[in-house]
Write a protein that holds these residues in place. Structure first.
Motif, short mmCIF file in Angstrom:
data_model
loop_
_atom_site.label_atom_id
_atom_site.label_comp_id
_atom_site.label_asym_id
_atom_site.label_seq_id
_atom_site.Cartn_x
_atom_site.Cartn_y
_atom_site.Cartn_z
N THR A 164 1.15 -1.30 0.20
CA THR A 164 0.01 0.25 0.24
C THR A 164 1.30 1.08 0.34
OG1 THR A 164 -0.21 0.47 2.05
CG2 THR A 164 -1.57 -1.21 1.26
N MET A 165 0.14 2.54 -0.55
CA MET A 165 1.32 3.87 -0.50
C MET A 165 1.43 4.14 1.68
SD MET A 165 1.43 5.05 -3.38
CE MET A 165 1.85 6.78 -2.49
N ARG A 166 0.83 3.46 2.24
CA ARG A 166 1.89 3.59 3.75
C ARG A 166 2.44 2.78 3.45
NH1 ARG A 166 1.74 7.70 7.10
NH2 ARG A 166 -0.36 7.50 8.22
N GLU A 167 2.31 1.28 3.03
CA GLU A 167 3.86 0.45 3.48
C GLU A 167 4.82 1.22 2.82
OE1 GLU A 167 0.84 -3.03 3.81
OE2 GLU A 167 1.45 -2.98 2.04
N LEU A 168 4.93 1.93 1.81
CA LEU A 168 5.90 2.20 0.51
C LEU A 168 6.45 2.93 1.32
CD1 LEU A 168 4.67 1.66 -2.94
CD2 LEU A 168 6.01 0.65 -1.99
N GLU A 169 5.90 4.27 2.19
CA GLU A 169 6.02 5.35 3.13
C GLU A 169 6.99 4.73 4.09
OE1 GLU A 169 4.12 9.68 4.53
OE2 GLU A 169 3.30 8.04 4.71
N VAL A 170 6.43 3.99 4.75
CA VAL A 170 7.32 3.18 5.49
C VAL A 170 8.36 2.22 5.49
CG1 VAL A 170 6.91 1.41 7.63
CG2 VAL A 170 4.89 3.11 7.22
N SER A 171 8.70 1.91 4.27
CA SER A 171 9.86 0.87 3.55
C SER A 171 10.06 1.79 3.23
CB SER A 171 8.85 0.47 2.81
OG SER A 171 8.58 0.80 1.70
N SER A 172 10.47 3.26 3.08
CA SER A 172 11.40 3.85 3.28
C SER A 172 12.71 3.55 4.09
CB SER A 172 10.68 5.21 1.87
OG SER A 172 10.40 6.08 2.44
N TYR A 173 11.33 4.66 5.37
CA TYR A 173 12.31 5.08 6.40
C TYR A 173 12.98 4.01 6.86
CZ TYR A 173 9.70 9.38 6.73
OH TYR A 173 9.29 10.41 6.22
N ILE A 174 12.47 2.71 7.25
CA ILE A 174 13.19 1.69 7.17
C ILE A 174 14.31 1.66 6.69
CG2 ILE A 174 13.18 -0.63 7.51
CD1 ILE A 174 10.22 -1.35 7.59
N LEU A 196 6.67 -9.31 1.69
CA LEU A 196 7.78 -9.24 1.10
C LEU A 196 8.49 -10.06 0.99
CD1 LEU A 196 9.24 -6.02 0.96
CD2 LEU A 196 7.82 -6.64 -1.10
N GLY A 197 7.74 -11.97 1.82
CA GLY A 197 8.57 -12.95 2.12
C GLY A 197 9.95 -12.51 2.92
N CYS A 198 10.31 -11.84 3.65
CA CYS A 198 11.17 -11.61 4.68
C CYS A 198 11.36 -12.08 5.97
CB CYS A 198 11.45 -10.12 4.83
SG CYS A 198 11.93 -9.89 3.06
N ARG A 199 12.35 -13.05 6.75
CA ARG A 199 12.88 -13.78 7.74
C ARG A 199 13.06 -12.65 8.52
NH1 ARG A 199 15.48 -18.10 5.31
NH2 ARG A 199 16.36 -16.56 4.02
N ASN A 200 14.27 -11.69 8.38
CA ASN A 200 15.32 -11.16 9.33
C ASN A 200 15.29 -10.02 7.91
OD1 ASN A 200 16.93 -10.86 7.54
ND2 ASN A 200 17.11 -13.05 8.34
N THR A 201 15.31 -8.49 9.45
CA THR A 201 15.48 -7.11 9.09
C THR A 201 16.65 -7.53 8.23
OG1 THR A 201 15.35 -6.26 11.74
CG2 THR A 201 15.83 -4.71 10.24
N ALA A 202 17.79 -7.92 8.03
CA ALA A 202 18.34 -7.46 6.68
C ALA A 202 18.21 -7.91 5.61
CB ALA A 202 20.20 -8.06 7.16
N GLU A 203 17.14 -8.79 5.17
CA GLU A 203 16.45 -9.32 3.92
C GLU A 203 15.15 -8.15 4.21
OE1 GLU A 203 14.53 -12.87 3.85
OE2 GLU A 203 15.95 -14.52 4.20
N LEU A 204 14.51 -7.57 4.97
CA LEU A 204 13.67 -6.92 4.34
C LEU A 204 14.48 -5.47 4.35
CD1 LEU A 204 10.42 -5.59 5.18
CD2 LEU A 204 11.80 -4.50 7.25
N VAL A 205 15.27 -4.74 4.62
CA VAL A 205 16.28 -3.90 4.15
C VAL A 205 16.77 -4.19 2.78
CG1 VAL A 205 18.11 -2.21 4.57
CG2 VAL A 205 16.60 -3.24 6.22
N SER A 206 17.25 -5.54 2.54
CA SER A 206 17.81 -5.47 0.99
C SER A 206 16.97 -5.17 -0.27
CB SER A 206 18.65 -6.80 1.05
OG SER A 206 18.96 -7.65 -0.06
N LYS A 207 16.02 -6.30 0.42
CA LYS A 207 14.21 -6.02 -0.44
C LYS A 207 14.10 -4.70 -0.50
CE LYS A 207 14.00 -10.86 -0.77
NZ LYS A 207 12.79 -11.78 -0.47
#
Length: 188
Positions: A130-140, A171-182
């Protein structure tokens, strides 16, 4: 003599207009860089010359830890290759493939040449957010905590945590490193 001058001019033109981002550093300060390097990081050349490479890292901790690792590599092999996060003039973090060569093997950072290439991956998964998730993801991706993001977006940190959990699942992430990478891959 004329051929030597022409040869030097041609080498300078080749360096300045090389298609890959190249920087020459002395003790981790920018000594010289080409147009592609300036374009990649979003700075004018005069704003980079003489500056510590720290300016292009997401944090001092990254600058120090990557520096420690690459120093050891260069001391042993005179060359190193890695993938790392870097930061542009707008403060945006992105993923690069970096190759370094030392010209002073006994003191690897005294004089070194580095190339950087932004790693681009498709945006196929970004349509699921969602737009909010994209916004939050950029801060992450830029290293902010849930509490910091909550303050910036004027929402509770628990709401940010809920968005973060949804993003991780989508995004199918198991941890923070994967999340940031994706997330970085989505932003390319």
């Amino acid at each position: 003599m004329n051929a030597t001058v022409l040869g030097r001019d041609l080498l300078q033109v080749a360096f300045e207009h090389a298609p890959c981002a190249i920087v020459v550093t002395r003790n981790r300060r920018v000594l010289e860089c080409n147009h592609a390097f300036c374009d990649l990081f979003g700075y004018e050349k005069q704003k980079l010359i003489g500056q510590l490479m720290l300016k292009l890292y997401p944090s001092y901790a990254d600058f120090k830890s990557i520096g420690d690792l690459r120093y050891k590599d260069l001391l042993q092999n005179k060359k190193c290759i890695d993938e790392r996060f870097m930061r542009n003039s707008r403060g945006e973090v992105f993923w690069t493939k970096t190759i370094g060569n030392t010209l002073t093997p006994d003191a690897p950072f005294e004089l070194a040449v580095w190339s950087f290439m932004k790693i681009n991956v498709g945006r196929d998964k970004s349509n699921d957010l969602t737009m909010r998730e994209l916004e939050v993801s950029s801060y992450i991706a830029n290293g902010h905590t849930c509490k910091e993001i909550g303050r910036m977006l004027h929402i509770s940190h628990r709401t940010v945590e809920a968005h973060r959990a949804k993003i991780m699942k989508k995004l199918g992430c198991r941890n923070t490193a994967e999340l940031v990478s994706k997330i970085i891959q989505l932003e390319d």
